[in-house]
Design an enzyme around this catalytic site. Structure first.
Site, PDB file in Angstrom:
ATOM      1  N   LYS A   1      28.221  42.671  42.336  1.00 42.66           N
ATOM      2  CA  LYS A   1      26.858  43.202  42.306  1.00 42.66           C
ATOM      3  C   LYS A   1      26.514  43.779  40.933  1.00 42.66           C
ATOM      4  O   LYS A   1      25.476  43.471  40.355  1.00 42.66           O
ATOM      5  CB  LYS A   1      26.683  44.315  43.366  1.00 42.66           C
ATOM      6  CG  LYS A   1      26.993  43.879  44.792  1.00 42.66           C
ATOM      7  CD  LYS A   1      26.780  45.016  45.795  1.00 42.66           C
ATOM      8  CE  LYS A   1      27.702  46.209  45.598  1.00 42.66           C
ATOM      9  NZ  LYS A   1      29.145  45.912  45.835  1.00 42.66           N
TER      10      LYS A   1
ATOM     11  N   ARG B   1      22.979  51.153  51.877  1.00 41.48           N
ATOM     12  CA  ARG B   1      24.292  50.856  52.439  1.00 41.48           C
ATOM     13  C   ARG B   1      24.363  51.182  53.927  1.00 41.48           C
ATOM     14  O   ARG B   1      25.398  50.948  54.541  1.00 41.48           O
ATOM     15  CB  ARG B   1      25.332  51.708  51.728  1.00 41.48           C
ATOM     16  CG  ARG B   1      26.155  50.972  50.671  1.00 41.48           C
ATOM     17  CD  ARG B   1      27.036  52.014  50.014  1.00 41.48           C
ATOM     18  NE  ARG B   1      28.222  51.504  49.424  1.00 41.48           N
ATOM     19  CZ  ARG B   1      28.349  51.201  48.125  1.00 41.48           C
ATOM     20  NH1 ARG B   1      27.320  51.277  47.322  1.00 41.48           N
ATOM     21  NH2 ARG B   1      29.499  50.798  47.657  1.00 41.48           N
TER      22      ARG B   1
ATOM     23  N   ARG C   1      39.550  45.421  37.676  1.00 40.55           N
ATOM     24  CA  ARG C   1      38.265  45.842  37.086  1.00 40.55           C
ATOM     25  C   ARG C   1      38.433  46.969  36.078  1.00 40.55           C
ATOM     26  O   ARG C   1      39.139  47.935  36.318  1.00 40.55           O
ATOM     27  CB  ARG C   1      37.339  46.304  38.217  1.00 40.55           C
ATOM     28  CG  ARG C   1      36.100  47.062  37.711  1.00 40.55           C
ATOM     29  CD  ARG C   1      34.982  47.077  38.696  1.00 40.55           C
ATOM     30  NE  ARG C   1      35.242  47.820  39.908  1.00 40.55           N
ATOM     31  CZ  ARG C   1      34.396  47.860  40.939  1.00 40.55           C
ATOM     32  NH1 ARG C   1      33.269  47.186  40.897  1.00 40.55           N
ATOM     33  NH2 ARG C   1      34.701  48.556  42.005  1.00 40.55           N
TER      34      ARG C   1
ATOM     35  N   ARG D   1      38.108  52.907  37.316  1.00 39.86           N
ATOM     36  CA  ARG D   1      37.624  53.856  38.320  1.00 39.86           C
ATOM     37  C   ARG D   1      38.769  54.418  39.143  1.00 39.86           C
ATOM     38  O   ARG D   1      39.667  53.694  39.520  1.00 39.86           O
ATOM     39  CB  ARG D   1      36.610  53.155  39.229  1.00 39.86           C
ATOM     40  CG  ARG D   1      35.221  53.140  38.631  1.00 39.86           C
ATOM     41  CD  ARG D   1      34.297  52.221  39.367  1.00 39.86           C
ATOM     42  NE  ARG D   1      34.265  52.443  40.818  1.00 39.86           N
ATOM     43  CZ  ARG D   1      33.462  51.779  41.630  1.00 39.86           C
ATOM     44  NH1 ARG D   1      32.629  50.877  41.150  1.00 39.86           N
ATOM     45  NH2 ARG D   1      33.497  52.013  42.923  1.00 39.86           N
TER      46      ARG D   1
ATOM     47  N   ARG E   1      37.042  51.470  51.638  1.00 36.82           N
ATOM     48  CA  ARG E   1      35.676  51.074  51.248  1.00 36.82           C
ATOM     49  C   ARG E   1      35.259  49.791  51.957  1.00 36.82           C
ATOM     50  O   ARG E   1      34.099  49.634  52.348  1.00 36.82           O
ATOM     51  CB  ARG E   1      35.600  50.903  49.730  1.00 36.82           C
ATOM     52  CG  ARG E   1      35.530  52.257  49.012  1.00 36.82           C
ATOM     53  CD  ARG E   1      36.052  52.202  47.593  1.00 36.82           C
ATOM     54  NE  ARG E   1      35.297  51.323  46.742  1.00 36.82           N
ATOM     55  CZ  ARG E   1      35.750  50.827  45.585  1.00 36.82           C
ATOM     56  NH1 ARG E   1      36.963  51.139  45.159  1.00 36.82           N
ATOM     57  NH2 ARG E   1      34.999  50.037  44.863  1.00 36.82           N
TER      58      ARG E   1
HETATM   59  P1  ADP Z   1      30.621  45.311  42.510  1.00 40.17           P
HETATM   60  O1  ADP Z   1      29.565  45.948  41.647  1.00 40.17           O
HETATM   61  O2  ADP Z   1      30.055  44.452  43.584  1.00 40.17           O
HETATM   62  O3  ADP Z   1      31.619  46.296  43.028  1.00 40.17           O
HETATM   63  P2  ADP Z   1      31.597  44.148  39.972  1.00 40.17           P
HETATM   64  O4  ADP Z   1      30.393  43.476  39.415  1.00 40.17           O
HETATM   65  O5  ADP Z   1      32.033  45.421  39.354  1.00 40.17           O
HETATM   66  O6  ADP Z   1      31.443  44.308  41.570  1.00 40.17           O
HETATM   67  O7  ADP Z   1      32.809  43.088  39.926  1.00 40.17           O
HETATM   68  C1  ADP Z   1      34.131  43.451  40.306  1.00 40.17           C
HETATM   69  C2  ADP Z   1      35.135  42.881  39.302  1.00 40.17           C
HETATM   70  O8  ADP Z   1      35.184  41.457  39.418  1.00 40.17           O
HETATM   71  C3  ADP Z   1      34.793  43.164  37.845  1.00 40.17           C
HETATM   72  O9  ADP Z   1      36.007  43.357  37.146  1.00 40.17           O
HETATM   73  C4  ADP Z   1      34.073  41.886  37.379  1.00 40.17           C
HETATM   74  O10 ADP Z   1      34.287  41.648  35.975  1.00 40.17           O
HETATM   75  C5  ADP Z   1      34.748  40.815  38.218  1.00 40.17           C
HETATM   76  N1  ADP Z   1      33.813  39.753  38.656  1.00 40.17           N
HETATM   77  C6  ADP Z   1      32.496  39.863  38.944  1.00 40.17           C
HETATM   78  N2  ADP Z   1      31.985  38.683  39.359  1.00 40.17           N
HETATM   79  C7  ADP Z   1      33.021  37.807  39.356  1.00 40.17           C
HETATM   80  C8  ADP Z   1      33.148  36.407  39.688  1.00 40.17           C
HETATM   81  N3  ADP Z   1      32.101  35.697  40.127  1.00 40.17           N
HETATM   82  N4  ADP Z   1      34.368  35.840  39.545  1.00 40.17           N
HETATM   83  C9  ADP Z   1      35.443  36.555  39.127  1.00 40.17           C
HETATM   84  N5  ADP Z   1      35.390  37.867  38.799  1.00 40.17           N
HETATM   85  C10 ADP Z   1      34.189  38.484  38.906  1.00 40.17           C
HETATM   86  P1  ADP Z   2      31.447  49.326  44.938  1.00 39.64           P
HETATM   87  O1  ADP Z   2      32.047  48.776  43.710  1.00 39.64           O
HETATM   88  O2  ADP Z   2      32.430  49.676  46.014  1.00 39.64           O
HETATM   89  O3  ADP Z   2      30.310  48.566  45.482  1.00 39.64           O
HETATM   90  P2  ADP Z   2      29.849  51.665  44.130  1.00 39.64           P
HETATM   91  O4  ADP Z   2      29.999  51.996  42.704  1.00 39.64           O
HETATM   92  O5  ADP Z   2      28.586  51.043  44.581  1.00 39.64           O
HETATM   93  O6  ADP Z   2      31.098  50.801  44.551  1.00 39.64           O
HETATM   94  O7  ADP Z   2      30.100  52.975  45.012  1.00 39.64           O
HETATM   95  C1  ADP Z   2      31.213  53.808  44.819  1.00 39.64           C
HETATM   96  C2  ADP Z   2      31.216  54.905  45.880  1.00 39.64           C
HETATM   97  O8  ADP Z   2      30.029  55.708  45.754  1.00 39.64           O
HETATM   98  C3  ADP Z   2      31.192  54.415  47.324  1.00 39.64           C
HETATM   99  O9  ADP Z   2      32.495  54.128  47.821  1.00 39.64           O
HETATM  100  C4  ADP Z   2      30.535  55.589  48.044  1.00 39.64           C
HETATM  101  O10 ADP Z   2      31.460  56.665  48.239  1.00 39.64           O
HETATM  102  C5  ADP Z   2      29.513  56.069  47.029  1.00 39.64           C
HETATM  103  N1  ADP Z   2      28.187  55.413  47.188  1.00 39.64           N
HETATM  104  C6  ADP Z   2      27.570  54.576  46.305  1.00 39.64           C
HETATM  105  N2  ADP Z   2      26.389  54.167  46.767  1.00 39.64           N
HETATM  106  C7  ADP Z   2      26.240  54.758  47.994  1.00 39.64           C
HETATM  107  C8  ADP Z   2      25.225  54.700  48.996  1.00 39.64           C
HETATM  108  N3  ADP Z   2      24.104  53.955  48.838  1.00 39.64           N
HETATM  109  N4  ADP Z   2      25.428  55.420  50.122  1.00 39.64           N
HETATM  110  C9  ADP Z   2      26.531  56.169  50.309  1.00 39.64           C
HETATM  111  N5  ADP Z   2      27.531  56.240  49.413  1.00 39.64           N
HETATM  112  C10 ADP Z   2      27.390  55.543  48.263  1.00 39.64           C
END
Ligand code: ADP
Ligand code: ADP
Ligand code: ZN
Length: 218
Positions: A13, A88, A127, A161, A172
């Site tokens: 995302k 969420r 990541r 992180r 999660r």
């Molecule tokens: P989210 O925001 O949904 O938690 P991220 O965008 O941070 O996910 O992506 C999680 C990890 O996977 C990051 O290290 C990113 O560089 C990598 N990543 C994102 N998209 C892809 C993909 N399509 N294929 C392989 N690795 C990816």
């Molecule tokens: P991910 O890579 O798991 O998608 P995020 O960076 O979006 O992670 O979120 C990290 C943490 O922040 C979550 O595990 C949760 O504890 C909190 N968080 C983020 N967005 C929300 C939301 N919309 N509602 C509740 N908790 C949230």
């Protein structure tokens, strides 16, 4: 155009939100980023959210809804928002519908990013991000072009992180399946959902999202 990127932790995302921000002049709002900033700054919100995030559970709805409402109001004039990690829960989705309606805005599309749980754990384990600009990287799938130097800003410090370890990731993922997945039905009923195959490489996912947005009047 306002859109939501919906998917489990590690689905990509944040990566795709950043690409969309650049290609479509939209503003990315990530509740995860906002909450981490609040924790780092030691604000009242940060103190309330920190422990919950470390356990991989969801922060209470009222706190994140307030956070999003404030940001939407602060950036009222922009072309549109990419919501990353919000909503969420159903309560958050209902609050977002109300919030947008009150401001004469609407949600145009919900992009659902589908990735297997095993791949998610691998993505999260690898990541890391630039400490200066936040650009996201991966040990296997997206390394900086010059080792140790951020592609985007030239920074040389990187961070991982605290909640990106296997035990917390499992919790999660549980929260995602129990509390967030029901949003797919909620938005399907509104006719807004487009699913993309999040298992493909980053560039292919980006193309699929572009196609999914074609018909949304971008
Ligand atoms: P989210 O925001 O949904 O938690 P991220 O965008 O941070 O996910 O992506 C999680 C990890 O996977 C990051 O290290 C990113 O560089 C990598 N990543 C994102 N998209 C892809 C993909 N399509 N294929 C392989 N690795 C990816
Ligand atoms: P991910 O890579 O798991 O998608 P995020 O960076 O979006 O992670 O979120 C990290 C943490 O922040 C979550 O595990 C949760 O504890 C909190 N968080 C983020 N967005 C929300 C939301 N919309 N509602 C509740 N908790 C949230
Ligand atoms: Zn950087």
């Amino acid at each position: 155009m306002n859109l939501v990127l919906l998917g489990p932790p590690g689905a990509g995302k944040g990566t795709q939100a950043k690409l969309l921000e650049d290609s479509r002049s939209l503003v990315k709002l990530s509740t995860g980023d906002m909450l981490r900033a609040a924790v780092a700054a030691g604000t009242e919100l940060g103190r309330k959210a920190g422990d919950i995030m470390e356990r991989g559970e969801l922060v209470p709805d009222d706190l994140v809804i307030k956070l999003i409402a404030e940001r939407i109001d602060a950036k009222g004039g922009v072309k549109g928002f990419i919501l990353d990690g919000f909503p969420r829960t159903i309560a958050q989705a209902e609050a977002l519908d109300r919030l947008l309606k009150e401001r004469h805005k609407r949600l145009d599309r919900v992009i659902v990013m589908e990735v297997d749980d095993d791949a998610l754990v691998e993505r999260i384990a690898g990541r890391f991000a630039c400490a200066d600009c936040g650009e996201g990287y991966h040990d296997l799938y997206k390394m900086p072009k010059v080792p140790g130097v951020c592609d985007r800003c030239g920074g040389t410090q990187f961070v991982r992180r605290r909640d990106d370890n296997e035990a917390v990731v499992r919790s999660r993922l549980k929260a995602y399946h129990a509390q967030t997945e029901p949003l797919i039905d909620y938005y399907t009923r509104q006719g807004k959902v487009r699913a993309v195959d999040g298992m493909a490489d980053i560039a292919t996912v980006q193309e699929e999202i572009d196609q999914a947005l074609e018909s949304a009047g971008a």
